[in-house]
Write an enzyme that holds these catalytic residues in place. Sequence first.
Site, PDB file in Angstrom:
ATOM      1  N   ASN A   1     -33.265 -18.015  41.176  1.00  0.00           N
ATOM      2  CA  ASN A   1     -34.090 -17.806  39.982  1.00  0.00           C
ATOM      3  C   ASN A   1     -35.383 -18.592  40.164  1.00  0.00           C
ATOM      4  O   ASN A   1     -35.341 -19.806  40.401  1.00  0.00           O
ATOM      5  CB  ASN A   1     -33.336 -18.297  38.737  1.00  0.00           C
ATOM      6  CG  ASN A   1     -34.036 -17.908  37.457  1.00  0.00           C
ATOM      7  OD1 ASN A   1     -35.258 -17.873  37.387  1.00  0.00           O
ATOM      8  ND2 ASN A   1     -33.254 -17.633  36.432  1.00  0.00           N
TER       9      ASN A   1
ATOM     10  N   HIS B   1     -26.466 -12.934  26.684  1.00  0.00           N
ATOM     11  CA  HIS B   1     -25.339 -12.379  27.433  1.00  0.00           C
ATOM     12  C   HIS B   1     -24.103 -12.277  26.546  1.00  0.00           C
ATOM     13  O   HIS B   1     -23.984 -12.969  25.538  1.00  0.00           O
ATOM     14  CB  HIS B   1     -25.014 -13.245  28.650  1.00  0.00           C
ATOM     15  CG  HIS B   1     -26.171 -13.465  29.573  1.00  0.00           C
ATOM     16  ND1 HIS B   1     -26.951 -12.430  30.052  1.00  0.00           N
ATOM     17  CD2 HIS B   1     -26.691 -14.607  30.112  1.00  0.00           C
ATOM     18  CE1 HIS B   1     -27.892 -12.923  30.843  1.00  0.00           C
ATOM     19  NE2 HIS B   1     -27.754 -14.232  30.884  1.00  0.00           N
TER      20      HIS B   1
ATOM     21  N   SER C   1     -25.558 -10.601  32.772  1.00  0.00           N
ATOM     22  CA  SER C   1     -25.724 -11.895  33.436  1.00  0.00           C
ATOM     23  C   SER C   1     -25.988 -11.700  34.920  1.00  0.00           C
ATOM     24  O   SER C   1     -25.729 -10.636  35.484  1.00  0.00           O
ATOM     25  CB  SER C   1     -24.461 -12.740  33.249  1.00  0.00           C
ATOM     26  OG  SER C   1     -23.390 -12.195  34.017  1.00  0.00           O
TER      27      SER C   1
ATOM     28  N   SER D   1     -37.264 -19.905  38.191  1.00  0.00           N
ATOM     29  CA  SER D   1     -37.385 -21.041  37.274  1.00  0.00           C
ATOM     30  C   SER D   1     -36.919 -22.342  37.922  1.00  0.00           C
ATOM     31  O   SER D   1     -37.330 -23.437  37.514  1.00  0.00           O
ATOM     32  CB  SER D   1     -36.577 -20.785  35.993  1.00  0.00           C
ATOM     33  OG  SER D   1     -35.192 -20.693  36.276  1.00  0.00           O
TER      34      SER D   1
ATOM     35  N   HIS E   1     -20.401 -26.059  35.830  1.00  0.00           N
ATOM     36  CA  HIS E   1     -20.616 -25.887  37.265  1.00  0.00           C
ATOM     37  C   HIS E   1     -19.687 -26.818  38.031  1.00  0.00           C
ATOM     38  O   HIS E   1     -19.351 -27.895  37.534  1.00  0.00           O
ATOM     39  CB  HIS E   1     -22.054 -26.239  37.658  1.00  0.00           C
ATOM     40  CG  HIS E   1     -23.067 -25.236  37.201  1.00  0.00           C
ATOM     41  ND1 HIS E   1     -24.380 -25.574  36.949  1.00  0.00           N
ATOM     42  CD2 HIS E   1     -22.970 -23.911  36.956  1.00  0.00           C
ATOM     43  CE1 HIS E   1     -25.052 -24.493  36.565  1.00  0.00           C
ATOM     44  NE2 HIS E   1     -24.218 -23.468  36.566  1.00  0.00           N
TER      45      HIS E   1
END
Length: 363
Positions: free
Chosen positions: A193, A330, A281, A195, A317
């Site tokens: 991504n 999402h 997603s 970002s 994560h």
Amino acid sequence: MKMSTHRCFLKMSRYRRTTFAIITIALTSTLFLSSNTSLSWITSRYYDHRGYLMSRSEEQQFNLQEIAKTLRVPHEINTFNFDKFKKEYLTYIDPGSIVVTKDNIKIGQQVGIYFNKNAKVTVDEKLYNLLPDAVPLKKSYSTCSLVGSSGILGGSGCGKQIDNADFVLRMNLPPLTNYSADVGIKANLTTMNPSIIKKRYYYLHRKKDKDSFMNNMKEFKTYIYIPVFATSNGYALSIKVAEAFTNTKDYPIKPLFMHPSHFLGSTSFWRDNGITATRISSGLYMVSVALTLCDKVNLYGFWPFHKDHNNLTVEYHYYEKPFVPLPKVHKFAEEFSNLLELHNKGVLNMHVGTCDEQPNVVS
């Protein structure tokens, strides 16, 4: 005339304002904690609002113990159901458009930015020169591992099983080296991504940030898969990253850009199959990519719940413990239900628990 409390506060010296603020916080905390309230309540409320990937009410719709039991049963791909699914899915996408190439885009062509309504960019020579002549991926890989980033992978011991696949797909540049026993080290196609460049590497403006980024990326070895046409701001960053890879001699990573027609076609397919979210997603999109490229797909680290099947907390994560606001774009409950159905039909294979518990990888 009396001054307001706010004006009186502003008239104080900086030292007095600081002292006043500290005393106020201390008194407020004391009063709050004395009213039958404990720190454990505060902690539980904090975790209760972390969000993870779905709300607690959505999570209660699922029996995690039964799901885990189902996912640990020996499992084979059902060729009939897989072919039926693939036939329907291919009516929405062109496998040859999975990445942007010099074959499927032209200089001067206007391309829509799909997360910024009505925004468009014109393909110029700078972008065009970064593209491969044709899709550099095989039309079909026999076995694939698609690795999510859920904390469910911690302690799984699935690294070797993941790496045994012909092709390994990963998402959003997760660290690998220090977690290889659980998540493997092989990375053939890894999403990025744009970002991340903004948040972690200061837009690559400074040499030290660029050097840090380039050094960290060596972990992923082959292709970085970038959504160049996702947002207007991300477009310029995507070009900058691709140029950094391309202009570094003998660098092990090659950039690939996601083709918008593949993403939008996949989005339409999932919406027609019950996903009501604003957008799918990145995980569900990469399932789409894996099913485009692979004959047999094994999913690891796809567990959108805050507890595992043994009622132990699962971090968002496997490599960090961030605060995670509940996403609004999402619908992870819907997505997981779709994936679970595909598993039950033998279209793909989902994994949970340790790989010693679940040796049923499809190969």
